[in-house]
Design an enzyme around this catalytic site. Structure first.
Site, PDB file in Angstrom:
ATOM      1  N   TYR A 178       0.828  -1.203   0.000  1.00  0.00           N
ATOM      2  CA  TYR A 178       0.000   0.000   0.000  1.00  0.00           C
ATOM      3  C   TYR A 178       0.868   1.261   0.000  1.00  0.00           C
ATOM      4  CZ  TYR A 178      -3.005   3.561   2.254  1.00  0.00           C
ATOM      5  OH  TYR A 178      -3.677   4.711   2.584  1.00  0.00           O
ATOM      6  N   ASP A 215      -1.248  -5.975   9.505  1.00  0.00           N
ATOM      7  CA  ASP A 215      -2.373  -5.125   9.109  1.00  0.00           C
ATOM      8  C   ASP A 215      -3.494  -6.044   8.630  1.00  0.00           C
ATOM      9  OD1 ASP A 215      -4.180  -3.675   7.396  1.00  0.00           O
ATOM     10  OD2 ASP A 215      -2.729  -2.045   7.318  1.00  0.00           O
ATOM     11  N   LYS A 221     -12.687  -0.447   6.148  1.00  0.00           N
ATOM     12  CA  LYS A 221     -12.903  -1.342   5.014  1.00  0.00           C
ATOM     13  C   LYS A 221     -13.993  -2.371   5.301  1.00  0.00           C
ATOM     14  CE  LYS A 221      -9.361   0.882   3.463  1.00  0.00           C
ATOM     15  NZ  LYS A 221      -9.539   2.001   2.499  1.00  0.00           N
TER      16      LYS A 221
END
Length: 494
Positions: A149, A234, A273
């Site tokens: 990311y 993550d 998300k």
């Protein structure tokens, strides 16, 4: 003493935020010309933003049925004062309890989470920066498998002075994280005299949309234990896994591996998300290290979640019937949207990395590159942005080692916009294929004409009487006096 010079700090004037990346340039292109089905139907469609907008009808329905959950409604106004003056950085107890249960729920209730280890932060961005401050000093580094990311370059580096070192993963094995790649990254760090403090992974992966299997996770735990470095996991896309194989959290590995040093394991989570609430800025740090929990909680004062948001979310997550329905329906809709896009692209011979999670897929446009370089990828990306009017993110912005991959987000738009976006991609690829076919046909005709021209010249030479004297012959001709004259056509084809 000099006055009037360097009025701003180095922090204010450097480019550590990373806004010069094509990842953010795509957002700017969308902002300057946003698609709207009526007002701007030729505008740029945003496919570079990983938002989950597929289940807001369920959220709105729940809010209408539960007006007391909000202190800004007549039904909930009696709680306004208590919520408005609450400022304990531990957070509302009912909020931490609800978060812990939700984290267990989306991971199949295989593991439990302790509410006392739940630390709030201003989104996953704030959570990652807090972890960097807790675990590393300026100049230290974290290993990060590629592609990763782009926001990590901002989140972990900008204000902390920490470095990120890529662990190069490749498409030949579907970008799996291998021990060889990890050791190679460690070797480079050692050669550069860089102190490695940890390994950062995303599971499910952003941008790949894949999950790490149990063996890989166990291997990573073994690796960080051997190296005595931290592991930051993550897991902000945990509830987006929409088909088998099902998700395995690092928490499961810890339950099974009692020999692991739990003080080295830390988890970053968010509701941005899985629930689609990026604007609520609900970031979570869950560490198995008591000192990290204590330090992170003190640092959370710089980025708390508002108590109004905490109360609303605590009430929503406590409704187990609703949460069960939401998670199930969200996964179903993600699977359907993913299938529509990937099947549609296969019709024009555009492949993607096989995936089963996230809000995006990893599109393979390598065959459309003029050459396998980052420059060629950027040239293709500019065409897609400026002419096709789609903001898809180029792989190089994710530090991908192989040009030609693009991340495509598909859950941040309605069905009609999705169909328009798919038509645009398919039309672009078909036109590119037609141009390539036309170019090949033109080259074939050109080569044919050249071939015929050589043949006529060859025949003319053969029919023309010619006296060859010995001094005109090459040694090869003298050795082979009966060999025919070598044809230029033959040489041209070799």
């Amino acid at each position: 003493m000099a006055f009037g010079k360097n009025l701003l700090s180095k922090m204010a004037t450097n480019d550590g935020h990373g806004e010069n990346s094509p990842y953010f340039d795509g957002w700017k292109a969308y902002d300057s010309d946003p698609f709207h089905s009526i007002e701007n139907p030729q505008g740029v469609i945003q496919m570079g933003l990983a938002e989950n907008q597929l289940c807001f009808d369920l959220i709105q329905e729940w809010i209408l049925k539960n007006p007391k959950a909000s202190i800004c409604s007549p039904e909930g106004v009696n709680d306004f004062k208590d919520v408005a003056i609450f400022q304990d950085y531990h957070g509302l107890p009912e909020f931490r309890e609800a978060i812990a249960k939700f984290m267990a729920k989306v991971r199949g209730n295989i593991v439990e989470f302790d509410p006392d280890r739940v630390v709030m932060s201003g989104g996953a961005t704030g959570a990652h920066e807090t972890m960097a401050f807790c675990l590393a000093n300026p100049g230290d580094a974290f290993l990060v498998p590629t592609p990763y990311y782009p926001g990590f370059d901002r989140d972990l580096r900008w204000r902390t002075g920490v470095k990120l070192l890529p662990v190069v993963c490749e498409s030949s094995n579907n970008f799996k994280i291998t021990r060889e790649a990890l050791e190679a990254a460690c070797q480079k760090a050692e050669e550069s005299n860089i102190n490695v403090k940890g390994l950062l992974i995303t599971n499910p992966s952003n941008p790949l949309g894949t999950i790490l299997d149990r063996d890989t996770l166990q291997g990573l735990v073994n690796f960080i234990n051997e190296k005595n470095i931290h592991l930051i996991c993550d897991e902000i896309y945990a509830a987006t896994v929409f088909t088998k194989p099902m998700y395995v959290s690092i928490a499961e590995i810890l339950e099974e591996d009692k020999s692991c040093n739990r003080d080295l394991i830390h988890l970053v989570y968010s509701l941005s998300k899985d629930m689609g609430f990026p604007g609520f800025r609900i970031g979570i740090i869950y560490s198995y290290n008591d000192k990290v929990v204590s330090c992170a909680r003190k640092m959370s004062s710089f980025g708390l979640v508002s108590t109004q948001t905490q109360q609303l979310i605590a009430n929503m997550l406590a409704d187990e019937t609703f949460i069960e329905k939401f998670i199930s329906e969200s996964r179903r809709r993600l699977a359907a949207r993913h299938g529509v896009f990937t099947r549609g692209l296969m019709q024009v011979r555009v492949g993607n990395l096989q995936s089963n999670a996230g809000l995006f897929f990893w599109m393979d446009l390598r065959r459309l590159l003029k050459e396998s370089t980052v420059e060629a990828e950027m040239e293709l990306w500019r065409v897609i942005i400026n002419e096709v009017k789609l903001n898809v993110s180029p792989g190089s912005s994710f530090h991908c080692s192989e040009p030609g991959w693009f991340r495509v987000c598909y859950a941040n738009m309605d069905d009609e916009t999705m169909r328009i976006a798919l038509r645009r991609i398919k039309k672009f690829v078909l036109q590119a294929d037609e141009r390539e076919a036309a170019a090949k046909k033109h080259m074939w005709h050109k080569n044919l004409q050249l071939s015929l021209s050589f043949r006529r010249w060859d025949e003319t030479i053969m029919k023309t009487p010619r006296i060859v004297t010995p001094h005109m012959m090459s040694p090869h001709m003298i050795m082979s006096p009966h060999s025919p004259l070598p044809s230029p056509l033959v040489r041209a084809r070799n």
